[in-house]
Design an enzyme around this catalytic site. Structure first.
Site, PDB file in Angstrom:
ATOM      1  CB  SER A  36      71.443  19.958  66.767  1.00 10.93           C
ATOM      2  OG  SER A  36      71.894  19.184  65.678  1.00 10.93           O
TER       3      SER A  36
ATOM      4  CG  ASP B 138      72.343  31.220  53.260  1.00 10.89           C
ATOM      5  OD1 ASP B 138      71.618  32.240  53.209  1.00 10.89           O
ATOM      6  OD2 ASP B 138      72.990  30.899  54.270  1.00 10.89           O
TER       7      ASP B 138
ATOM      8  CG  ASP C 265      76.297  18.808  60.812  1.00 19.55           C
ATOM      9  OD1 ASP C 265      76.715  17.670  61.093  1.00 19.55           O
ATOM     10  OD2 ASP C 265      77.002  19.652  60.236  1.00 19.55           O
ATOM     11  CB  THR C 266      75.197  20.151  66.279  1.00 14.07           C
ATOM     12  OG1 THR C 266      75.660  21.273  65.511  1.00 14.07           O
ATOM     13  CG2 THR C 266      75.875  20.164  67.624  1.00 14.07           C
TER      14      THR C 266
ATOM     15  CG  ASP D 177      73.265  22.670  54.611  1.00 13.95           C
ATOM     16  OD1 ASP D 177      72.252  23.387  54.543  1.00 13.95           O
ATOM     17  OD2 ASP D 177      73.859  22.410  55.688  1.00 13.95           O
TER      18      ASP D 177
ATOM     19  CD  GLU E 157      69.163  31.291  56.032  1.00 16.91           C
ATOM     20  OE1 GLU E 157      69.519  30.121  55.836  1.00 16.91           O
ATOM     21  OE2 GLU E 157      69.678  32.024  56.893  1.00 16.91           O
TER      22      GLU E 157
ATOM     23  CG  HIS F 128      74.195  26.715  61.338  1.00  8.72           C
ATOM     24  ND1 HIS F 128      74.240  27.771  60.481  1.00  8.72           N
ATOM     25  CD2 HIS F 128      73.286  25.852  60.825  1.00  8.72           C
ATOM     26  CE1 HIS F 128      73.394  27.557  59.481  1.00  8.72           C
ATOM     27  NE2 HIS F 128      72.799  26.412  59.659  1.00  8.72           N
ATOM     28  N   GLY F 129      75.493  24.903  65.157  1.00  5.67           N
ATOM     29  CA  GLY F 129      76.508  24.511  66.124  1.00  5.67           C
ATOM     30  C   GLY F 129      75.945  24.092  67.470  1.00  5.67           C
TER      31      GLY F 129
ATOM     32  N   GLY G  97      69.590  24.817  62.005  1.00  4.29           N
ATOM     33  CA  GLY G  97      70.100  24.884  63.382  1.00  4.29           C
ATOM     34  C   GLY G  97      69.201  24.143  64.356  1.00  4.29           C
TER      35      GLY G  97
END
Ligand code: 13P
Length: 349
Positions: free
Chosen positions: A226, A105, A268-269, A83, A142, A189-190, A224
């Site tokens: 989640s 990326d 992921d989150t 990733d 990307e 992300h996050g 991103g």
């Protein structure tokens, strides 16, 4: 089944009209949670490791844990993916280890923070494509820049600062020959993606649809992704956590994406939230406990539940038995002969 090429896995997903979750891992319990969910739902799956994860777990540990997953679950196609590779060297090191797919990326410079120029992105991505395809390894590129930061990688910001331009997406796919293309449509992300439930004006689904119309055969990737469900936030806060109110990407929007060319969905989150909530609950309710298995087992179960739910929502459930693995050597021959053409089909505007 041996590890499969992500290209094969995504081509199959395109045939079947479904998406495949790409779940991040750092340790054994997360790999087991994903495999438990894949077995339960009969799903093909992408297991991915960021640079941070490779550092945290050490390359060899993580690689052999994923090989163990493949050995123990011969009926499940698994692609092993790097990733957010930040450089040719990072991608090469993953390929040398045995990863069957890498993300270059190049939207950011090698520092993983500063947005790169289009030309820089094309140059480094094309270099990785040439190296990887010779070895039968898949490449995700990307174009546009995501918001937020994950494992120290990311430009920060809201995700709306560098939304992908569809013309550039076409040019990028033609110049690089990537197998899969991550695009920026306002996600980040996050956990802190949106301060209210995102509607059409926040999440640029129109951009995604425009790109799919121009590149109908290119596998699109949503990073991103989640959903940051409120019930997972609530468990953390109920047991002493301090998460601020936040919203993620609604599953219905991801499903709209899947109907419009999205084949890989990065999550992921949500898994981090599920595990942390379960661990907090055990430690809060039974402070006398100190055996890590007392909290890692519920954490693993909580993650498995989220992953199984996403596998069903993305449509990959039930597809594990649809195909046999094509060896990486055969895939490499396919790139060489042109059978696995990487020149995208481009539709008129
Ligand atoms: P989330 O933080 O939304 O789970 O995104 C993960 C991701 O995109 C990994 O590349």
């Amino acid at each position: 089944m041996p590890l499969v090429s992500m290209r094969q896995l995504l081509d199959e997903a395109a045939k079947g009209g479904y998406g495949v979750g790409a779940f991040n891992v750092n340790d054994m319990e997360q790999i087991q949670a994903i495999m438990g969910a894949a077995k339960e739902t009969k799903s093909p799956v992408i297991i991915q490791a960021s640079r941070g994860a490779r550092q945290f777990a050490q390359d060899k540990y993580l690689f052999h844990l994923i090989l163990a997953a493949a050995e123990l679950n011969p009926e499940i196609p698994i692609a092993m993916h790097q990733d957010h590779g930040n450089s040719f060297e990072t991608c090469k090191s993953a390929i040398d280890l045995g990863y069957t797919s890498v993300m270059m990326d190049g939207s950011l410079k090698e520092d993983g923070k500063t947005p790169a120029s289009f030309e820089e992105n094309v140059a480094v991505t094309k270099r990785v494509v040439d190296f990887a395809h010779e070895r039968g390894v898949t490449v995700e590129g990307e174009i546009g820049v995501l918001g937020g930061v994950e494992d120290g990688h990311g430009a920060g910001g809201t995700g709306l600062e560098h939304v992908t331009d569809p013309d550039q997406a076409v040019e990028f796919a033609e110049l690089t020959g990537v197998d899969a293309l991550a695009i920026a449509i306002g996600t980040s992300h996050g956990a802190y993606k949106f301060s209210k439930k995102p509607d059409g004006s926040v999440l640029k689904m129109d951009v995604l649809i425009a790109i799919h119309k121009r590149l109908p055969n290119t596998h699109l990737v949503m990073h991103g992704s989640s959903s940051v469900p409120k019930d997972l936030q609530d468990v953390i806060n109920q047991y002493g956590g301090k998460l601020k109110e936040t919203w993620g990407v609604p599953v219905e929007e991801i499903q709209l994406g899947i109907r419009n060319g999205v084949r890989k969905i990065n999550v992921d989150t949500d898994n981090r939230l599920a595990m942390t909530g379960a661990i907090r609950k055990v430690l809060w309710e039974t402070p006398e406990k100190f055996d890590p298995r007392d909290y890692m087992k519920p954490a693993r179960e909580a993650m498995q539940k989220v992953v199984a739910q996403r596998m069903t929502q993305f449509g990959q459930a039930g597809h594990a038995g649809d195909y046999q693995a094509v060896s990486i050597v055969e895939i490499a021959k396919g790139y060489k002969s042109g059978a696995l053409s990487t020149q995208p089909l481009v539709a008129a505007k």
